[in-house]
Design an enzyme around this catalytic site. Structure first.
Site, PDB file in Angstrom:
ATOM      1  N   ASP A 340      26.029   7.722  56.751  1.00 49.12           N
ATOM      2  CA  ASP A 340      25.330   8.103  57.158  1.00 49.12           C
ATOM      3  C   ASP A 340      25.478   6.710  59.079  1.00 49.12           C
ATOM      4  O   ASP A 340      25.850   5.777  58.677  1.00 49.12           O
ATOM      5  CB  ASP A 340      24.222   8.829  58.229  1.00 49.12           C
ATOM      6  CG  ASP A 340      23.078   8.010  57.674  1.00 49.12           C
ATOM      7  OD1 ASP A 340      22.191   7.327  58.683  1.00 49.12           O
ATOM      8  OD2 ASP A 340      22.091   6.870  56.800  1.00 49.12           O
ATOM      9  N   HIS A 662      28.807   9.311  48.961  1.00 50.54           N
ATOM     10  CA  HIS A 662      28.677  10.191  49.924  1.00 50.54           C
ATOM     11  C   HIS A 662      28.760   9.612  51.211  1.00 50.54           C
ATOM     12  O   HIS A 662      28.480   8.180  51.535  1.00 50.54           O
ATOM     13  CB  HIS A 662      26.798  10.421  49.626  1.00 50.54           C
ATOM     14  CG  HIS A 662      26.773  10.874  51.058  1.00 50.54           C
ATOM     15  ND1 HIS A 662      26.903  12.702  51.431  1.00 50.54           N
ATOM     16  CD2 HIS A 662      25.519  10.882  52.636  1.00 50.54           C
ATOM     17  CE1 HIS A 662      25.914  12.888  52.716  1.00 50.54           C
ATOM     18  NE2 HIS A 662      25.844  12.601  53.182  1.00 50.54           N
ATOM     19  N   ASP A 710      29.915  12.425  40.488  1.00 53.15           N
ATOM     20  CA  ASP A 710      30.709  11.990  41.999  1.00 53.15           C
ATOM     21  C   ASP A 710      30.735  12.784  42.732  1.00 53.15           C
ATOM     22  O   ASP A 710      32.450  12.600  42.493  1.00 53.15           O
ATOM     23  CB  ASP A 710      32.027  10.949  40.960  1.00 53.15           C
ATOM     24  CG  ASP A 710      32.534  10.065  42.270  1.00 53.15           C
ATOM     25  OD1 ASP A 710      32.136   9.768  43.009  1.00 53.15           O
ATOM     26  OD2 ASP A 710      33.678   9.390  41.806  1.00 53.15           O
ATOM     27  N   GLU A 719      25.169   8.179  47.029  1.00 49.74           N
ATOM     28  CA  GLU A 719      25.880   7.639  47.915  1.00 49.74           C
ATOM     29  C   GLU A 719      25.580   5.935  48.153  1.00 49.74           C
ATOM     30  O   GLU A 719      25.483   5.204  46.719  1.00 49.74           O
ATOM     31  CB  GLU A 719      24.276   7.427  49.505  1.00 49.74           C
ATOM     32  CG  GLU A 719      24.731   7.458  50.467  1.00 49.74           C
ATOM     33  CD  GLU A 719      23.886   7.433  51.679  1.00 49.74           C
ATOM     34  OE1 GLU A 719      23.987   8.405  52.607  1.00 49.74           O
ATOM     35  OE2 GLU A 719      22.339   8.252  51.470  1.00 49.74           O
TER      36      GLU A 719
END
Length: 739
Positions: A340, A662, A710, A719
């Site tokens: 993020d 991620h 995955d 992540e």
């Protein structure tokens, strides 16, 4: 590759750990009304300005360009009933013109907080395809929705939808990963003079013959396996192959046992030098506040993120959350924490410490020196590793409350978007308001510890910066003493991770230790000696992570030269901790120095395994006993392929490796124009709690090592983070140094 099989196909003599799904209901019940659009478009809805039209019996919309998130444009139906524990089949036919646009197909809550219960992200084609997914609901609600979220494209495109169905009471499908050959090896490289072990998944209970073959197929060694019984961490019956006696360097080796041939591997140390560099090069592409250069990272170039250039609202003058403060701070720079756009002091702290510690203890500092990482600062006569770590340190210093403000000297816990953004989203395209979150004692002590550590390490390269860091560390430590119980709340998780931590005695101990090591001052030594953490057994299943930092202080007290009274006991405690991990490793059929209670693998288990290896490697530095070094070598095998899933968790290393972690900008799985994570990026790994909807739809009932997938949507198992890569870089650097 994965496949989905019926439950009957899984009775494979106990070779696979099979998730246990709920029993099927007696009747299948359709939850979607008018899913074939034979009665018009009611009760379907679409985003404002994107009306639904019927074309050849299909519901079609013209999706506008220029939106940011998937949910900015959507088609859906509300008032869907879900029952907790019920299994549903979500299916639809969809096409997209032109090819390649990705839809986010969800089943979720139609009202705030818009929780997602299932999601998938198919790439649509002009010709159209039928998609079908099975998941088990974790909630009972009459306010669910089915939807296709189709925003996030720069260009307009067309979507057509038909035969939408959500059927309850279907038999659960069981996800089974394709684990390839049953002989599991380190797919990258064994060290010529190190241990060489493999694990065979087999029905056999008696020992098995094995052959080691070279690239030409010739047998170069042979022997017998050792039965190990059922491995608790995977539910598999396994045996161990030990071919440590073979030391000839080479590529393309394979092991043959029980009619299976392993994936290929090398016997050589050179690859660990490359992995050391790659694991550290990942940090440059995580940088905030600077453009990533194509000449330095081909395929990863992007504009600077969050530098006050539209659509960014930027990090140059970030306000606090409402009611927190009345000032703004320039908090540009630093590393994006994970997948993020948030930046977190507590995770930046342990990551920076581990990189600096890696440099401070390395046997060959030139291997981490100027020009080794191909970053913009290369050539400035400062080791590249220190330049990279400084990028984060400078950001952390900016997070300190300025003098003259309430709580001056304390440090803001984190800065991130006011609301969550979707995938994919490059940093420079993030339009969200950025916010400073309240100060915390933990964040303040993270700055105190890492800034104090930096003061002694950077002194020879930049005395001004070293002095600035030490002054900030002193100020932060004093401020934390005055505010010892300001905790980040678990509820502060909108737009970014909470990183809540209400146990800070370990952080006080770590900060005091670093201040003592950098100043030699008695007041800091007294604080170390008075802390109950100083003599506690801190080496549990996971030695340390961002929330458990006592080991960072203990390791530095043991290995950085100092005159602390009783230091020999500190060093002995490291050795004792390492002995525990060696015992765990010896008992583990996959050679993993990690055995969580009740076989409940932690979020980011791969980093905990690596940090346990940091303790073991430190014991080698203290004692010189070769069995500690050998244990570190063997521990790397799990990360690089010798595991139940038969895959490497490090991108680009091994024949089969994680590559869909991620991330909002390493998002090739969702957008072919974006890259996969760079080589040397570590995936989080098995996580028994599987918090994300995608993992829950595939892995419910998983056993230990099998709690991983995955896929870019599995943020709880897959992540990437700065602190996981710091652990990888540290251990790989140790391995490379020994050879």
């Amino acid at each position: 590759m994965i496949r989905t099989l019926g439950a009957a196909a899984l009775l494979v003599a106990g070779l696979l750990a099979v998730p246990a799904g709920p029993a099927a209901a007696a009747d299948e019940v359709e939850q979607v009304v008018n899913g074939g659009f034979t009665a018009g478009t009611d009760p379907w809805w679409s985003t404002s300005g994107m009306p639904i039209t019927l074309r050849d019996g299909k519901a079609c919309v013209d999706v506008p360009g220029g939106t940011t998130n998937r949910w900015d444009a959507a088609v859906g139906q509300n008032d869907i009933d879900l029952v907790a524990g019920e299994t549903y089949r979500y299916s639809f036919t969809a096409s997209g013109d032109p090819d390649g646009h990705v839809a986010r197909a969800i089943v979720g809550l139609a009202v705030s907080p818009y929780d997602t219960y299932f999601e998938a992200s198919p790439a649509l084609t002009v010709s159209g395809d039928t998609y079908s997914y099975t998941f088990t609901s974790t909630v009972t609600t009459a306010q669910a929705q089915v939807a296709l979220q189709v925003g996030g494209s720069a260009d307009a495109w067309g979507l057509c939808l038909d035969d939408v169905s959500l059927v309850g009471g279907v038999p659960p499908e069981v996800y089974v990963p394709d684990t390839g050959p049953r002989v599991r090896v380190n797919q990258v490289a064994y060290l010529p003079r190190g241990p060489k072990k493999a694990t065979v998944v087999t029905e056999a209970t008696a020992r098995l013959p094995w052959q080691l073959k070279n690239a030409a197929g010739a047998t170069v060694a042979r022997g017998w396996s050792a039965p190990r019984g059922v491995d608790v961490s995977s539910g598999q019956n396994v045996q161990t192959i030990d071919f440590s006696g073979y030391r000839k360097r080479g590529t393309g080796y394979t092991l043959v046992a029980d009619g299976e041939t392993s994936r290929p591997f090398d016997i050589d140390a050179a690859v660990y030098e490359q992995l050391r560099a790659d694991s550290l090069k990942m940090y440059y592409t995580q940088r905030s506040g600077v453009a990533i250069r194509e000449d330095l990272r081909p395929g990863y170039a992007r504009p600077a993120g969050h530098v006050d250039v539209a659509p960014n609202l930027g990090d140059g003058a970030v306000p606090c959350q409402a009611g927190v403060c009345d000032y703004r701070l320039d908090v540009t720079g630093g590393w994006y924490d994970a997948g993020d756009h948030g930046k977190y002091v507590v995770n930046g702290g342990i990551s920076t410490w581990e990189l600096l510690n890696q440099y401070e203890r390395t046997a060959e500092p030139k291997k981490l020196g100027d020009g080794t990482l191909a970053i913009p600062e290369s050539g400035n006569k400062v080791p590249d590793l220190l330049d990279e770590a400084r990028w984060e340190l400078e950001f952390m210093l900016k997070m300190q409350v300025p003098a003259g403000q309430p709580l001056a000297g304390m440090v803001h816990h984190k800065i991130h978007d006011a609301n969550w953004t979707g995938l994919p989203l490059l940093p420079h395209l993030d339009p969200q308001q950025r916010e400073l979150h309240p100060v915390s004692t933990a964040a303040t002590l993270n700055l105190a510890a890492t800034a104090a550590q930096a003061a002694r390490i950077y002194r020879r390269y930049d005395r001004v910066f070293a002095a600035k860091a030490l002054a900030a560390a002193r100020t932060a430590y004093t401020a934390a003493l005055a505010e010892p119980a300001r905790y980040a709340p678990a509820s502060d998780g909108n737009g970014g991770g909470a990183y809540n931590d209400d146990k800070v005695d370990d952080d006080f101990y770590w900060a005091a230790a670093e201040l003592y090591l950098s100043t030699g001052e008695k007041k800091y030594a007294d604080a170390v000696l008075a802390s109950p953490v100083h003599t506690a057994d801190i080496f549990a299943a996971g030695a340390f992570d961002w929330a458990s930092t006592a080991a960072a202080g203990r390791l530095d007290l043991a290995l950085v030269p100092n005159k602390l009274p009783g230091r020999n006991k500190v060093r002995a405690s490291i050795v004792a901790g390492a002995e525990k991990y060696l015992a765990i490793q010896a008992a583990h059929p996959y050679g993993v120095p990690y055995a969580p209670a009740n076989n409940m693998w932690d979020w980011g288990s791969n980093s905990l395994i690596l940090n346990n290896l940091v303790v073991v490697a430190s014991a080698y530095d203290i004692t010189g006993r070769d069995r500690f070094r050998a244990a570190v070598y063997e521990g790397m095998d799990y990360l690089l392929g010798r595991n139940a899933l038969n895959q490497s968790y490090v991108t680009g290393y091994g024949e089969v490796s994680s590559h869909n972690q991620h991330s909002r900008w390493y998002a090739r799985q969702l957008d072919a124009n974006l890259p996969n994570p760079p080589r040397g990026t570590l995936a989080g790994g098995a996580n028994s709690s599987i918090q994300d909807p995608y993992a829950q739809s595939k892995l419910t009932g998983c056993v230990g090592q099998f709690c991983y997938i995955d896929d870019i949507q599995s943020w709880s198992t897959n992540e990437l983070t700065i602190n996981w890569n710091s652990a990888l870089a540290w251990v790989v650097s140790f391995v490379a140094d020994q050879n």
